[in-house]
Design a protein around this motif. Structure first.
Motif, PDB file in Angstrom:
ATOM      1  N   ARG A 131     -38.472  -1.990  -8.896  1.00 18.71           N
ATOM      2  CA  ARG A 131     -37.182  -2.685  -8.811  1.00 18.71           C
ATOM      3  C   ARG A 131     -36.225  -1.934  -7.881  1.00 18.71           C
ATOM      4  N   ARG A 132     -36.186  -0.615  -7.981  1.00 18.95           N
ATOM      5  CA  ARG A 132     -35.343   0.191  -7.090  1.00 18.95           C
ATOM      6  C   ARG A 132     -35.770   0.018  -5.635  1.00 18.95           C
ATOM      7  N   GLY A 133     -37.067  -0.156  -5.434  1.00 23.51           N
ATOM      8  CA  GLY A 133     -37.571  -0.327  -4.076  1.00 23.51           C
ATOM      9  C   GLY A 133     -36.951  -1.516  -3.371  1.00 23.51           C
ATOM     10  N   ARG A 134     -36.648  -2.556  -4.100  1.00 25.44           N
ATOM     11  CA  ARG A 134     -36.014  -3.737  -3.496  1.00 25.44           C
ATOM     12  C   ARG A 134     -34.615  -3.405  -3.003  1.00 25.44           C
ATOM     13  N   THR A 135     -33.868  -2.657  -3.801  1.00 25.86           N
ATOM     14  CA  THR A 135     -32.525  -2.258  -3.382  1.00 25.86           C
ATOM     15  C   THR A 135     -32.622  -1.316  -2.188  1.00 25.86           C
ATOM     16  N   ALA A 136     -33.577  -0.386  -2.227  1.00 25.66           N
ATOM     17  CA  ALA A 136     -33.771   0.539  -1.102  1.00 25.66           C
ATOM     18  C   ALA A 136     -34.119  -0.225   0.179  1.00 25.66           C
ATOM     19  N   GLN A 137     -34.905  -1.286   0.063  1.00 27.66           N
ATOM     20  CA  GLN A 137     -35.237  -2.097   1.243  1.00 27.66           C
ATOM     21  C   GLN A 137     -33.982  -2.721   1.836  1.00 27.66           C
ATOM     22  N   ALA A 138     -33.098  -3.221   0.979  1.00 29.15           N
ATOM     23  CA  ALA A 138     -31.858  -3.827   1.462  1.00 29.15           C
ATOM     24  C   ALA A 138     -31.005  -2.793   2.196  1.00 29.15           C
ATOM     25  N   VAL A 139     -30.909  -1.599   1.639  1.00 27.76           N
ATOM     26  CA  VAL A 139     -30.132  -0.535   2.279  1.00 27.76           C
ATOM     27  C   VAL A 139     -30.782  -0.140   3.609  1.00 27.76           C
ATOM     28  N   THR A 140     -32.082   0.011   3.627  1.00 30.57           N
ATOM     29  CA  THR A 140     -32.800   0.391   4.849  1.00 30.57           C
ATOM     30  C   THR A 140     -32.605  -0.656   5.942  1.00 30.57           C
ATOM     31  N   ARG A 141     -32.651  -1.931   5.550  1.00 31.66           N
ATOM     32  CA  ARG A 141     -32.395  -2.984   6.546  1.00 31.66           C
ATOM     33  C   ARG A 141     -30.980  -2.849   7.108  1.00 31.66           C
ATOM     34  N   GLY A 142     -30.018  -2.501   6.239  1.00 30.55           N
ATOM     35  CA  GLY A 142     -28.645  -2.304   6.701  1.00 30.55           C
ATOM     36  C   GLY A 142     -28.527  -1.155   7.686  1.00 30.55           C
ATOM     37  N   ILE A 143     -29.272  -0.107   7.460  1.00 36.67           N
ATOM     38  CA  ILE A 143     -29.283   1.024   8.396  1.00 36.67           C
ATOM     39  C   ILE A 143     -29.910   0.590   9.720  1.00 36.67           C
ATOM     40  N   GLU A 144     -31.037  -0.097   9.642  1.00 33.49           N
ATOM     41  CA  GLU A 144     -31.746  -0.541  10.855  1.00 33.49           C
ATOM     42  C   GLU A 144     -30.918  -1.511  11.682  1.00 33.49           C
ATOM     43  N   ARG A 145     -30.098  -2.330  11.031  1.00 30.15           N
ATOM     44  CA  ARG A 145     -29.237  -3.280  11.754  1.00 30.15           C
ATOM     45  C   ARG A 145     -27.967  -2.617  12.273  1.00 30.15           C
ATOM     46  N   GLY A 146     -27.738  -1.362  11.917  1.00 26.18           N
ATOM     47  CA  GLY A 146     -26.548  -0.657  12.373  1.00 26.18           C
ATOM     48  C   GLY A 146     -25.320  -0.912  11.519  1.00 26.18           C
ATOM     49  N   GLU A 147     -25.492  -1.574  10.385  1.00 24.35           N
ATOM     50  CA  GLU A 147     -24.352  -1.813   9.501  1.00 24.35           C
ATOM     51  C   GLU A 147     -23.922  -0.533   8.786  1.00 24.35           C
ATOM     52  N   LEU A 148     -24.900   0.290   8.459  1.00 23.93           N
ATOM     53  CA  LEU A 148     -24.650   1.545   7.757  1.00 23.93           C
ATOM     54  C   LEU A 148     -24.996   2.714   8.666  1.00 23.93           C
ATOM     55  N   ARG A 149     -24.355   3.845   8.427  1.00 23.68           N
ATOM     56  CA  ARG A 149     -24.625   5.042   9.217  1.00 23.68           C
ATOM     57  C   ARG A 149     -26.090   5.447   9.091  1.00 23.68           C
ATOM     58  N   SER A 150     -26.610   6.065  10.126  1.00 23.20           N
ATOM     59  CA  SER A 150     -28.016   6.476  10.119  1.00 23.20           C
ATOM     60  C   SER A 150     -28.285   7.572   9.093  1.00 23.20           C
ATOM     61  N   ASP A 151     -27.258   8.308   8.690  1.00 23.88           N
ATOM     62  CA  ASP A 151     -27.444   9.370   7.690  1.00 23.88           C
ATOM     63  C   ASP A 151     -27.168   8.892   6.261  1.00 23.88           C
ATOM     64  N   THR A 152     -27.134   7.582   6.053  1.00 29.80           N
ATOM     65  CA  THR A 152     -26.909   7.034   4.718  1.00 29.80           C
ATOM     66  C   THR A 152     -27.993   7.547   3.770  1.00 29.80           C
ATOM     67  N   ASP A 153     -27.582   8.047   2.639  1.00 29.38           N
ATOM     68  CA  ASP A 153     -28.511   8.535   1.613  1.00 29.38           C
ATOM     69  C   ASP A 153     -28.974   7.314   0.797  1.00 29.38           C
ATOM     70  N   VAL A 154     -30.154   6.809   1.131  1.00 30.25           N
ATOM     71  CA  VAL A 154     -30.658   5.573   0.536  1.00 30.25           C
ATOM     72  C   VAL A 154     -30.768   5.703  -0.977  1.00 30.25           C
ATOM     73  N   GLU A 155     -31.387   6.784  -1.456  1.00 30.36           N
ATOM     74  CA  GLU A 155     -31.578   6.954  -2.901  1.00 30.36           C
ATOM     75  C   GLU A 155     -30.250   7.045  -3.635  1.00 30.36           C
ATOM     76  N   LEU A 156     -29.291   7.758  -3.062  1.00 27.32           N
ATOM     77  CA  LEU A 156     -27.971   7.861  -3.696  1.00 27.32           C
ATOM     78  C   LEU A 156     -27.288   6.497  -3.747  1.00 27.32           C
ATOM     79  N   LEU A 157     -27.354   5.752  -2.660  1.00 29.68           N
ATOM     80  CA  LEU A 157     -26.715   4.438  -2.644  1.00 29.68           C
ATOM     81  C   LEU A 157     -27.368   3.498  -3.654  1.00 29.68           C
ATOM     82  N   VAL A 158     -28.681   3.568  -3.793  1.00 31.00           N
ATOM     83  CA  VAL A 158     -29.369   2.767  -4.815  1.00 31.00           C
ATOM     84  C   VAL A 158     -28.843   3.144  -6.203  1.00 31.00           C
TER      85      VAL A 158
END
Length: 194
Positions: A131-158
């Motif tokens: 289930r966490r993996g789905r949220t991590a995918q959403a965050v990762t997509r946001g990083i890849e699209r440039g919406e979020l900083r490249s140093d975003t801590d994916v696990e922390l944001l989840v």
């Protein structure tokens, strides 16, 4: 080309599958793992015990399958095109799952039973990781699209999305609704916007 070969016997009934899983989560929410019996689930689902035994080798398998089916039905994986939109959907779905479905009633029992049963604890941790993996995918997509900083801590944001929701549901009893979920997402994303 040859036609697919069907296994011997009658095909599995989707209606029976759904009835079994619905009954299992309800019985678990009411009585915990020790109170889940194949007889009780079969009676509530309106199926024979053998139907359940053929599908689920243990009570833990049955409970986790029921939780997984409920989450899949109530919380599909969003991909709206924006990290903010995806995380709002995820947070709102989790709030609805915990406040409007049998999953919310089962969650305190699941946490308590997992602390005492190694098999359930391990199965629950695997379930949570998926289930966490789905949220991590959403965050990762946001990083890849440039919406979020490249140093975003994916696990922390989840954790910042799911943790407060579960805390309110299991510990503080604070209000859980869409407005609160949206504010939570705004606060969690604030440090990471690019």
């Amino acid at each position: 080309m040859t036609a697919p070969v069907r296994a011997p016997g009658r095909p599995r009934s989707e209606e029976a599958d759904r009835a079994i899983l619905d009954a299992a989560i309800e019985v678990f929410a009411e009585a915990g793992l020790d109170g889940v019996t194949i007889e009780g689930v079969a009676a509530r689902a309106g199926v024979g015990k053998a139907t359940i035994y053929r599908r689920y080798p243990s009570k833990v398998d049955l409970v986790i399958a029921a939780a997984t089916a409920l989450c899949e039905a109530e919380s599909p994986n969003p991909d709206s095109g924006s990290v903010e939109g995806d995380l709002r959907v995820i947070a709102r779905n989790l709030v609805r799952l915990l406040t409007k479905t049998s999953a919310g009633r089962a969650m305190p029992q699941l946490v308590a039973d997992a602390a005492l049963n190694d098999e359930l604890r391990d199965a629950h941790r695997s379930f949570v990781a998926r289930r966490r993996g789905r949220t991590a995918q959403a965050v990762t997509r946001g990083i890849e699209r440039g919406e979020l900083r490249s140093d975003t801590d994916v696990e922390l944001l989840v954790d910042l999305i799911g943790g407060p929701i579960f805390y309110r549901h299991l510990v503080s009893g604070g209000r859980l609704d869409n407005s609160w979920a949206d504010r939570l997402v705004d606060a969690a994303l604030a440090p990471w916007w690019s």
